[in-house]
Design a protein around this motif. Structure first.
Motif, PDB file in Angstrom:
ATOM      1  N   LYS A   1       9.604  -2.991  -7.402  1.00 34.65           N
ATOM      2  CA  LYS A   1      10.362  -1.878  -6.714  1.00 34.65           C
ATOM      3  C   LYS A   1      10.013  -2.793  -5.212  1.00 34.65           C
ATOM      4  N   VAL A   2       9.330  -3.570  -5.161  1.00 34.90           N
ATOM      5  CA  VAL A   2       8.869  -3.345  -4.172  1.00 34.90           C
ATOM      6  C   VAL A   2       8.697  -5.048  -3.264  1.00 34.90           C
TER       7      VAL A   2
ATOM      8  N   GLU B   1       0.988  -1.310   0.295  1.00 37.36           N
ATOM      9  CA  GLU B   1      -0.088  -0.023   0.278  1.00 37.36           C
ATOM     10  C   GLU B   1       1.095   1.326   0.060  1.00 37.36           C
ATOM     11  N   ALA B   2       1.648   0.945   0.356  1.00 44.03           N
ATOM     12  CA  ALA B   2       2.625   2.295   0.587  1.00 44.03           C
ATOM     13  C   ALA B   2       3.058   2.316  -0.583  1.00 44.03           C
ATOM     14  N   ALA B   3       3.846   1.723  -1.119  1.00 45.39           N
ATOM     15  CA  ALA B   3       4.557   1.628  -2.600  1.00 45.39           C
ATOM     16  C   ALA B   3       3.147   2.967  -3.688  1.00 45.39           C
ATOM     17  N   ARG B   4       2.247   1.652  -3.306  1.00 44.59           N
ATOM     18  CA  ARG B   4       0.815   2.668  -4.599  1.00 44.59           C
ATOM     19  C   ARG B   4       0.861   4.202  -3.925  1.00 44.59           C
ATOM     20  N   ASP B   5       1.103   4.050  -2.326  1.00 44.06           N
ATOM     21  CA  ASP B   5       0.656   5.497  -2.442  1.00 44.06           C
ATOM     22  C   ASP B   5       1.562   6.515  -2.318  1.00 44.06           C
ATOM     23  N   MET B   6       2.753   6.210  -2.990  1.00 46.35           N
ATOM     24  CA  MET B   6       4.058   6.978  -3.325  1.00 46.35           C
ATOM     25  C   MET B   6       4.087   7.008  -4.277  1.00 46.35           C
ATOM     26  N   GLY B   7       3.085   6.789  -5.162  1.00 50.86           N
ATOM     27  CA  GLY B   7       3.405   6.208  -7.259  1.00 50.86           C
ATOM     28  C   GLY B   7       3.898   5.069  -7.643  1.00 50.86           C
ATOM     29  N   CYS B   8       4.178   4.268  -7.419  1.00 60.18           N
ATOM     30  CA  CYS B   8       3.477   2.713  -7.764  1.00 60.18           C
ATOM     31  C   CYS B   8       2.453   2.295  -8.771  1.00 60.18           C
ATOM     32  N   SER B   9       3.032   1.857  -9.900  1.00 56.94           N
ATOM     33  CA  SER B   9       1.904   1.575 -10.884  1.00 56.94           C
ATOM     34  C   SER B   9       2.004  -0.038 -10.444  1.00 56.94           C
TER      35      SER B   9
ATOM     36  N   GLN C   1       5.002  -1.697 -11.053  1.00 60.81           N
ATOM     37  CA  GLN C   1       6.435  -0.788 -10.384  1.00 60.81           C
ATOM     38  C   GLN C   1       6.066  -1.620  -8.743  1.00 60.81           C
TER      39      GLN C   1
END
Lengths: 273, 384
Positions: free
Chosen positions: A183-184, A168-176, A179
């Motif tokens: 990235k995670v 969720e944090a990755a999504r929140d930071m702007g990851c599609s 990504q």
């Protein structure tokens, strides 16, 4: 403190009896000849078998890669299932492993042999028959089948351990979605993936049963070679010990290198799986 | 309820199977505001935050952000960032890379990344921590990295999900001030979720009190404290004496069989109401004190217990005519248990509220009697 120490004695004894002494015996045999005097000839003569080493490693590497390519997506899909789905998938992976290893391998013999199930099916649908049995391909299939769970489970464990809040944090930071994966999810599943690679590669490179049953002696692997030195017609315990020793060194190096890759990727953080 | 507010929730409803989490809530947030969603576990405050962040979609109703309906917009496409309850720092990245994460996704150049991340490290007081592993940081430091990571990309709204819940009391107080300072200097809208009423009152421009999926009251901290909308709010926002009364007529309230003057009006004659008395508003007097003649509302009682609480004494009093209901007073002067006492209450301090459900009241009385420290709920709050 004293009692703690005393409690360790049985284990120390165990280690000495069943690990240290056998290792020393392997060392002794590897560096001596039949007469018992020191020699390096065992290692020099091993050069004759370099093709066996090459074949073994090639087959083990290919099988490990196939396991990785099949296993990672499977583990990923499993980690996305609900609780019931996960249990069902886990049972499907585990149950065949409870069956005897030899039985499983012989089952593949009946599938792959020239008059086997596969060819019966192919001729029924008017397709050309395949001659897989007694080729390296058959050994590869046997390895992938037998060792795939050892790839899936550690990867699945590392994927499952990823806290959903990180995604969720990755999504929140702007990851599609893709990504988030690159990235995670992927970086965090590296430790499990490395374990999986080691757990598949090591048995694959040293197997002898699979190649014996499915390879039919056409493709001798290191495992077969060692077996031949001790049980076969070419009895040479010194040579067998030397080959075992070389294998041990190679496997240790391999494990160290893969772990190093894992650590580097981890940037020194204390993420232990 | 402006139609084109900065961020608005309109009749938003959310349920999981048959479990209703949010029952048609509406909320308006102004740009630059510090809004706190306050309520007990399971009141729906975290769900509200997750709806705004885009991690959940409402069953019905609209979420409007800068004039656009964003119900189905993915989290990565909203200019809204979140500081997660357990920080959710990426364990495979060091402090610098965690903060630079959002910048890299936005294609910011290396030099610019370096400059912005270092500015952030400065801002959250972690200069020189860039190459540290996030696992080597303390809770408070991780907290600050999480905040830096979220604000470095300049979101319009920052959502904070109980970000101080895991910190010890002293650190929490410090972080409260730091967050408030950060809010004032950045001008970003903060939406903060907590179950700690003191935290809510300290930090917010606007407090939204929630319970059981509904918004009970929203307003400035002072309004919420002084004019609680109902017994639940009054109880949740601070320790209170809450008991039933009857509004005889305007400015005249009866409780425990005696009628007193008060300042509230607008109730039906003889309407049953809830009466709220803040413990600090009870003035304890002794027989013979001069001010007794001036007292408008005087209760007679006996001291049951007196507990030292640091800056005040918490005194439990059996009041004549109140049956088993005990009053709580806060006083800087200790009183001996067993002693007869008079309680003077200023009519201004008698808060009258519309009756809320019987169930709520009995629940509160129960908690009030047995857990005087209820407002310091330190237990981690799982809201789902």
């Amino acid at each position: 403190m004293k009692t703690t120490k005393a409690a360790a004695y049985p284990y120390v004894l165990w280690l000495i009896l069943f690990t240290a002494i056998p290792m020393l015996i392997v060392f002794y045999y590897a560096f001596t000849n039949e007469a018992g005097s020191f020699t390096l000839m065992n290692f020099k003569d091993m050069a004759d078998y370099s093709i066996v080493f090459f074949n073994s490693f090639r087959l083990a590497i290919i099988s490990t890669l196939i396991c990785l390519v099949l296993g990672y997506p499977m583990a990923y899909a499993m980690s996305k299932l609900g609780r019931r789905g996960r249990t069902a998938a886990m049972i499907m992976i585990m149950v065949p492993m409870w069956m005897n290893f030899l039985l499983r391998t012989y089952a593949w013999l009946t599938i792959l042999e020239n008059n086997g199930l596969l060819n019966a099916f192919l001729s029924a649908v008017h397709m050309p028959e395949l001659h897989i049995i007694n080729t390296p391909a058959a050994v590869g299939i046997g390895m992938v089948y037998n060792y795939l769970p050892f790839m899936i489970l550690p990867i699945y464990n590392s994927l499952e351990a990823i806290d959903n809040s990180l995604i969720e944090a990755a999504r929140d930071m702007g990851c599609s979605s893709s990504q988030v994966f690159t990235k995670v999810v992927l970086p965090l599943s590296i430790p499990g993936t490395v374990s999986g690679i080691i757990m598949v590669f090591i048995p694959a490179v040293s197997t002898f049963v699979i190649s014996k049953i499915l390879g039919g002696g056409a493709s001798i692997l290191i495992g077969d070679l060692i077996e031949m030195q001790f049980l076969g017609g070419t009895y040479d315990a010194n040579m067998g010990a030397a080959i075992s020793l070389v294998m041990m060194v190679i496997i240790t190096l391999f494990t160290m290198i893969t772990n190093k890759i894992d650590k580097d990727n981890d940037e020194g953080s204390v993420l232990m799986s | 309820m402006g139609s084109d507010g900065f961020l608005s929730l309109r009749n938003v409803r959310k349920s999981y199977s048959s479990n209703v989490i949010l029952n048609s809530i509406s909320l308006d947030v102004d740009e630059g505001e510090f809004v706190t969603l306050l309520g007990p576990s399971g009141c729906g405050k975290t769900t509200t935050l997750r709806l705004i962040g885009g991690f959940e979609t409402p069953d019905s109703g609209d979420i409007i952000f800068e004039g656009k309906r964003i119900n189905d917009v993915a989290p990565n496409l909203r200019n809204i960032n979140t500081v997660f309850q357990k920080y959710a720092l990426f364990p495979h990245l060091n402090v610098f890379d965690n903060i630079a994460f959002g910048l890299r996704l936005r294609g910011v150049s290396r030099d610019e990344q370096k400059k912005l991340v270092n500015e952030m490290l400065e801002l959250v007081d972690l200069r020189g921590f860039g190459s540290r592993s996030v696992n080597s940081l303390s809770g408070g430091q991780q907290q600050r990295v999480a905040i830096a990571r979220a604000i470095v990309v300049h979101p319009k709204v920052l959502l904070l999900d109980e970000p101080l819940g895991a910190l010890d009391l002293k650190l929490r107080k410090e972080m409260q001030l730091e967050l408030k300072k950060l809010h004032d200097s950045l001008g970003i809208t903060f939406i903060f979720v907590t179950h700690d009423q003191e935290e809510a009152l300290t930090m917010s421009d606007k407090v939204v009190v929630m319970n059981k999926g509904e918004i009970l009251q929203q307003g400035s901290p002072i309004d919420i404290y002084n004019e609680p909308a109902n017994a639940f709010v009054a109880d949740f926002i601070g320790e209170s004496n809450i008991f039933p009364g009857i509004m005889k007529r305007d400015r005249y309230i009866e409780f425990f069989n005696t009628a007193y003057d008060c300042v509230d009006e607008g109730f039906a004659p003889d309407e049953p109401v809830d009466v709220v008395l803040r413990p600090e508003d009870l003035l304890l007097l002794n027989e013979g004190d001069k001010s007794i003649q001036k007292a408008d509302c005087l209760l007679r009682g006996r001291v049951i217990s007196c507990l030292f609480k640091g800056i005040y004494y918490e005194i439990m009093i059996d009041v004549e005519g109140a049956g088993s209901y005990q009053f709580m007073a806060k006083s800087t002067i200790p009183e001996d248990p067993g002693r007869e006492i008079l309680i003077d209450i200023d009519p201004e301090n008698i808060h009258i509220m519309k009756k809320s459900s019987i169930e709520t009241i009995t629940m509160q009385k129960h908690r009030f009697m047995h857990d005087p420290n209820k407002n310091r709920k330190d237990a981690p709050d799982e809201d789902d």
